[in-house]
Design a protein around this motif. Structure first.
Motif, PDB file in Angstrom:
ATOM      1  N   VAL A  24      61.425  45.378  61.108  1.00 33.67           N
ATOM      2  CA  VAL A  24      61.433  45.620  59.663  1.00 33.67           C
ATOM      3  C   VAL A  24      62.893  45.638  59.204  1.00 33.67           C
ATOM      4  O   VAL A  24      63.656  46.517  59.589  1.00 33.67           O
ATOM      5  N   GLY A  25      63.266  44.635  58.397  1.00 37.08           N
ATOM      6  CA  GLY A  25      64.630  44.579  57.867  1.00 37.08           C
ATOM      7  C   GLY A  25      65.435  43.457  58.500  1.00 37.08           C
ATOM      8  O   GLY A  25      65.393  43.266  59.713  1.00 37.08           O
ATOM      9  N   ILE A  60      72.252  43.393  59.375  1.00 41.10           N
ATOM     10  CA  ILE A  60      72.919  43.107  60.653  1.00 41.10           C
ATOM     11  C   ILE A  60      72.101  43.613  61.841  1.00 41.10           C
ATOM     12  O   ILE A  60      72.074  42.962  62.887  1.00 41.10           O
ATOM     13  N   LYS A  70      62.274  42.934  52.769  1.00 42.29           N
ATOM     14  CA  LYS A  70      61.745  43.156  51.418  1.00 42.29           C
ATOM     15  C   LYS A  70      62.442  42.289  50.367  1.00 42.29           C
ATOM     16  O   LYS A  70      61.869  42.012  49.316  1.00 42.29           O
ATOM     17  N   CYS A  93      84.594  44.431  47.168  1.00 41.84           N
ATOM     18  CA  CYS A  93      83.779  44.897  48.303  1.00 41.84           C
ATOM     19  C   CYS A  93      84.124  44.090  49.563  1.00 41.84           C
ATOM     20  O   CYS A  93      84.162  42.866  49.547  1.00 41.84           O
ATOM     21  N   GLY A  94      84.371  44.804  50.631  1.00 44.84           N
ATOM     22  CA  GLY A  94      84.689  44.133  51.893  1.00 44.84           C
ATOM     23  C   GLY A  94      84.634  45.125  53.027  1.00 44.84           C
ATOM     24  O   GLY A  94      84.383  46.311  52.810  1.00 44.84           O
ATOM     25  N   CYS A  95      84.860  44.638  54.241  1.00 47.94           N
ATOM     26  CA  CYS A  95      84.758  45.568  55.368  1.00 47.94           C
ATOM     27  C   CYS A  95      86.104  46.241  55.622  1.00 47.94           C
ATOM     28  O   CYS A  95      87.159  45.715  55.267  1.00 47.94           O
ATOM     29  N   VAL A 154      86.877  47.320  58.725  1.00 50.62           N
ATOM     30  CA  VAL A 154      87.140  47.119  60.148  1.00 50.62           C
ATOM     31  C   VAL A 154      87.457  45.623  60.263  1.00 50.62           C
ATOM     32  O   VAL A 154      86.769  44.812  59.624  1.00 50.62           O
ATOM     33  N   LEU A 167      57.618  46.838  53.936  1.00 48.24           N
ATOM     34  CA  LEU A 167      56.736  47.736  54.677  1.00 48.24           C
ATOM     35  C   LEU A 167      56.382  48.922  53.780  1.00 48.24           C
ATOM     36  O   LEU A 167      57.267  49.595  53.265  1.00 48.24           O
ATOM     37  N   ILE A 217      72.580  53.168  55.223  1.00 48.55           N
ATOM     38  CA  ILE A 217      73.376  53.465  54.019  1.00 48.55           C
ATOM     39  C   ILE A 217      72.830  52.598  52.888  1.00 48.55           C
ATOM     40  O   ILE A 217      73.362  51.534  52.574  1.00 48.55           O
ATOM     41  N   ARG A 235      85.476  59.762  56.703  1.00 52.89           N
ATOM     42  CA  ARG A 235      85.874  58.425  57.132  1.00 52.89           C
ATOM     43  C   ARG A 235      87.266  58.086  56.560  1.00 52.89           C
ATOM     44  O   ARG A 235      87.518  58.285  55.366  1.00 52.89           O
TER      45      ARG A 235
HETATM   46  C1  LIG Z   1      79.589  49.137  50.786  1.00 55.06           C
HETATM   47  C2  LIG Z   1      79.488  49.293  52.268  1.00 55.06           C
HETATM   48  C3  LIG Z   1      80.540  48.904  53.063  1.00 55.06           C
HETATM   49  C4  LIG Z   1      80.456  49.043  54.433  1.00 55.06           C
HETATM   50  N1  LIG Z   1      81.525  48.668  55.184  1.00 55.06           N
HETATM   51  C5  LIG Z   1      81.458  48.791  56.515  1.00 55.06           C
HETATM   52  C6  LIG Z   1      82.568  48.407  57.326  1.00 55.06           C
HETATM   53  O1  LIG Z   1      83.602  47.989  56.832  1.00 55.06           O
HETATM   54  N2  LIG Z   1      82.475  48.545  58.662  1.00 55.06           N
HETATM   55  C7  LIG Z   1      81.347  49.038  59.241  1.00 55.06           C
HETATM   56  O2  LIG Z   1      81.297  49.114  60.455  1.00 55.06           O
HETATM   57  N3  LIG Z   1      80.278  49.406  58.495  1.00 55.06           N
HETATM   58  C8  LIG Z   1      80.315  49.306  57.163  1.00 55.06           C
HETATM   59  N4  LIG Z   1      79.239  49.697  56.404  1.00 55.06           N
HETATM   60  C9  LIG Z   1      78.035  50.203  57.039  1.00 55.06           C
HETATM   61  C10 LIG Z   1      76.868  49.185  56.907  1.00 55.06           C
HETATM   62  O3  LIG Z   1      75.727  49.803  56.411  1.00 55.06           O
HETATM   63  C11 LIG Z   1      76.485  48.609  58.179  1.00 55.06           C
HETATM   64  O4  LIG Z   1      77.613  47.983  58.607  1.00 55.06           O
HETATM   65  C12 LIG Z   1      75.332  47.590  58.123  1.00 55.06           C
HETATM   66  O5  LIG Z   1      75.278  46.852  56.953  1.00 55.06           O
HETATM   67  C13 LIG Z   1      73.993  48.242  58.413  1.00 55.06           C
HETATM   68  O6  LIG Z   1      73.130  47.189  58.733  1.00 55.06           O
HETATM   69  P1  LIG Z   1      71.580  47.403  58.878  1.00 55.06           P
HETATM   70  O7  LIG Z   1      71.001  46.071  59.151  1.00 55.06           O
HETATM   71  O8  LIG Z   1      71.294  48.481  59.836  1.00 55.06           O
HETATM   72  O9  LIG Z   1      71.146  47.953  57.461  1.00 55.06           O
HETATM   73  P2  LIG Z   1      71.164  47.198  56.072  1.00 55.06           P
HETATM   74  O10 LIG Z   1      72.342  46.335  55.949  1.00 55.06           O
HETATM   75  O11 LIG Z   1      70.979  48.253  55.041  1.00 55.06           O
HETATM   76  O12 LIG Z   1      69.876  46.273  56.118  1.00 55.06           O
HETATM   77  C14 LIG Z   1      68.570  46.812  56.096  1.00 55.06           C
HETATM   78  C15 LIG Z   1      67.595  45.752  55.625  1.00 55.06           C
HETATM   79  O13 LIG Z   1      66.273  46.265  55.682  1.00 55.06           O
HETATM   80  C16 LIG Z   1      65.571  45.897  54.506  1.00 55.06           C
HETATM   81  N5  LIG Z   1      64.519  46.895  54.263  1.00 55.06           N
HETATM   82  C17 LIG Z   1      64.692  48.213  53.979  1.00 55.06           C
HETATM   83  N6  LIG Z   1      63.504  48.813  53.809  1.00 55.06           N
HETATM   84  C18 LIG Z   1      62.555  47.888  54.007  1.00 55.06           C
HETATM   85  C19 LIG Z   1      61.133  47.903  53.960  1.00 55.06           C
HETATM   86  N7  LIG Z   1      60.455  49.031  53.701  1.00 55.06           N
HETATM   87  N8  LIG Z   1      60.465  46.749  54.206  1.00 55.06           N
HETATM   88  C20 LIG Z   1      61.141  45.610  54.490  1.00 55.06           C
HETATM   89  N9  LIG Z   1      62.493  45.528  54.534  1.00 55.06           N
HETATM   90  C21 LIG Z   1      63.186  46.652  54.298  1.00 55.06           C
HETATM   91  C22 LIG Z   1      66.635  45.892  53.426  1.00 55.06           C
HETATM   92  O14 LIG Z   1      66.266  45.088  52.322  1.00 55.06           O
HETATM   93  C23 LIG Z   1      67.831  45.335  54.185  1.00 55.06           C
HETATM   94  O15 LIG Z   1      67.927  43.935  54.093  1.00 55.06           O
HETATM   95  C24 LIG Z   1      79.297  49.587  55.029  1.00 55.06           C
HETATM   96  C25 LIG Z   1      78.247  49.999  54.212  1.00 55.06           C
HETATM   97  C26 LIG Z   1      78.339  49.874  52.852  1.00 55.06           C
HETATM   98  C27 LIG Z   1      77.184  50.336  52.011  1.00 55.06           C
END
Ligand SMILES: Cc1cc2nc3c(=O)[nH]c(=O)nc-3n(C[C@H](O)[C@H](O)[C@H](O)COP(=O)(O)OP(=O)(O)OC[C@H]3O[C@@H](n4cnc5c(N)ncnc54)[C@H](O)[C@@H]3O)c2cc1C
Length: 502
Positions: free
Chosen positions: A18-19, A22, A44, A60-62, A64, A112, A145, A294
């Motif tokens: 689900v999702g 990354i 979703k 907006c950017g990273c 790291v 979901l 997040i 952080r």
């Molecule tokens: C603005 C910002 C900057 C950041 N910068 C950094 C950085 O520089 N370095 C670093 O290490 N980390 C950084 N982060 C942390 C960042 O969250 C993670 O790096 C990463 O994007 C998390 O990935 P993920 O796939 O776990 O979650 P997400 O990127 O949140 O992806 C989750 C996915 O699941 C989907 N989803 C959620 N609920 C459901 C559902 N019920 N049904 C179906 N699909 C669903 C969403 O649509 C989404 O596409 C940053 C975060 C933010 C918000």
């Protein structure tokens, strides 16, 4: 159990992701590479990318370097800077999902709604807006997040102007010559404040707590550099390893705050060089140890704060009256727009509202009074055959992509063992979970997160640190390298009724 919905298929997937951020992409790619093919991904939204699809605010950017904020198995020579910006990170994720042939496996626009464990059949029943699915295991890669946090203040709805959160940037709203209030000075705000400051008329930056902002060692990468990286991938590998070593050193300091004392002194000296005005400098000097929250990196944030059209208000935001924003010290300013740079609600992951444990209890109800716990951030009490990506207490000061990859190794190993050994159900043993979390909390006590004198988003409403991992990243990777089935209660398909505590 909810009523069957349309598109119901009787196919039982081996696994379900689900999702497609990354984490979901990492899981899908590594599963596929290990020869595990019978799984489905739902997302979703209508494209991959998660965080990097949602957050489109200016700047907006990273924070790291991209050599590390990229998959170990998919280095890129296309980064425009050492620290990439949001559009190119999103493009990178889309490219990876196409290159590894994951995109065709994703059912987009599918959310979901509910996940319930069927104990008799030993599979998950997954209800989505597009129908019901069944799967022997689930990977929840729904993001740590994601929920914009906006303070609940009286009269906000009466504000006459425009209002939006950094994660829901209103690109149709032209900020030129507007009077703007930015609430918050966290990671997103320090990126967008310098971008909007030159175009707005006046900018009021409300700061409740001053963050540590260090110079960002960023550089553009021109075509020659990109070509060199493409031709000599070792350059990128060496850079990745160097950054990893540096962050390892930073993490050592976060675990041993005494080692960070000289950095605190140095950072204060840097502030003197960057900010001439004594009052402003005093106001932006953090009152907690570096690393407790952080650490932020920017070269343009302090210059933007010192611009003639910017006023730093070193007080919390308490409310509005008509078009007037009011600070905790009573200061009032008329503005056209409020931009929330107030970050995210992270202590209660929204997936908890959708998942029910084997007793039929909704996880968010169980997490109501405290933040969640999991084993190695991955396995949740009474939630069988399920894995949470970037769950509680795995946060190391490093690239989240490396954390997700480490977890993926564990999950792939678990799923492979389930298949190979005909395991119909595995659930983390409560004693293993409790002992692990006790050790985690004990070891967190001396880290800067708990002892550095700040109240950060790592701490839940009870002051419990639900986010950080108290050891090194290599220790996390070592622990997540393989599943130890002895730590789980395991049922085997052939002798389904005999629960084997291996
Ligand atoms: C603005 C910002 C900057 C950041 N910068 C950094 C950085 O520089 N370095 C670093 O290490 N980390 C950084 N982060 C942390 C960042 O969250 C993670 O790096 C990463 O994007 C998390 O990935 P993920 O796939 O776990 O979650 P997400 O990127 O949140 O992806 C989750 C996915 O699941 C989907 N989803 C959620 N609920 C459901 C559902 N019920 N049904 C179906 N699909 C669903 C969403 O649509 C989404 O596409 C940053 C975060 C933010 C918000």
């Amino acid at each position: 159990m909810p009523k069957n919905k349309r598109n119901t298929s009787s196919e039982i997937y081996d696994s379900f992701i689900v999702g497609a951020g990354i984490s979901g992409l990492a899981a899908a790619i590594k599963l596929k590479q290990s020869g595990y093919e019978h799984f489905k991904i739902i997302e979703k939204a209508n494209r991959v990318g998660g965080t990097w699809r949602e957050n489109t605010y200016p700047g907006c950017g990273c924070d790291v370097p991209s050599s590390l904020y990229s998959y170990s198995f998919a280095p890129s020579s296309e980064w425009s800077h050492l620290f990439a910006k949001q559009p190119e990170i999103l493009h990178y994720l889309e490219t990876v999902s196409r290159d590894f042939d994951i995109e065709p496996m994703i059912e987009f626009n599918t959310s979901l709604d509910e996940a319930r464990w069927d104990e008799q059949k030993k599979y998950w029943v997954l209800d989505t807006n597009n129908g019901r699915h069944f799967a022997k295991s689930v990977i929840f890669a729904t993001g740590p997040i994601t929920e914009p946090s906006i303070p609940k203040l009286p009269d906000l709805e009466n504000f006459k102007g425009e209002m939006f959160h950094s994660a829901q940037w209103n690109h149709d709203y032209d900020l030129s010559d507007k009077r703007v209030a930015v609430i918050g000075t966290g990671a997103s705000a320090i990126q967008f404040v310098p971008q909007i400051q030159p175009k707005v008329k006046t900018l009021y930056v409300f700061q409740r707590t001053a963050p540590w902002v260090l110079p960002k060692p960023d550089l553009p990468l021109n075509n020659i550099s990109k070509k060199a990286i493409a031709h000599f991938p070792q350059i990128q590998k060496n850079w990745r390893n160097t950054v990893a070593h540096i962050l390892n050193g930073v993490n050592f300091g976060l675990r041993n705050p005494k080692a960070l004392k000289p950095v605190n002194v140095l950072a204060k000296q840097l502030l003197k060089l960057q900010i001439k005005d004594r009052t402003l400098r005093k106001n932006v000097t953090p009152n907690f140890d570096i690393g407790c929250k952080r650490i932020l990196f920017a070269n343009n944030y302090y210059p933007a704060l010192q611009a003639p059209n910017t006023t730093l208000i070193p007080h919390g935001f308490v409310g509005v009256e008509g078009n007037t924003v009011i600070a905790a010290n009573g200061e009032r300013h008329d503005v056209d727009v409020i931009i929330w740079g107030t970050g995210f609600e992270v202590s209660h992951p929204p997936i908890g509202q959708r998942v029910f444990n084997e007793k039929g209890e909704r996880l968010s109800d169980l997490w109501k009074d405290s933040s969640p716990e999991a084993y190695l951030g991955t396995a949740i009490d009474k939630v069988p055959n399920a894995f949470l990506m970037l769950g509680p207490n795995v946060l190391v000061y490093d690239s989240f992509i490396r954390l997700a990859e480490a977890q993926t190794d564990y999950i792939v190993d678990a799923l492979t063992k389930m298949k190979r050994e005909s395991i119909s159900k595995m659930v983390i043993r409560p004693d293993v979970l409790a002992a692990h979390n006790k050790r985690v909390q004990r070891n967190l006590k001396t880290t800067v997160f708990n002892s550095g004198g700040c109240s950060s988003y790592y701490l839940d409403q009870n002051g419990r640190n639900f986010a950080a991992w108290p050891w090194s990243l290599s220790e996390l990777q070592r622990r997540l390298n393989a599943v130890d089935l002895n730590e789980y209660q395991v049922n085997y398909a052939a002798k389904q009724n005999k629960s084997k505590a291996a």
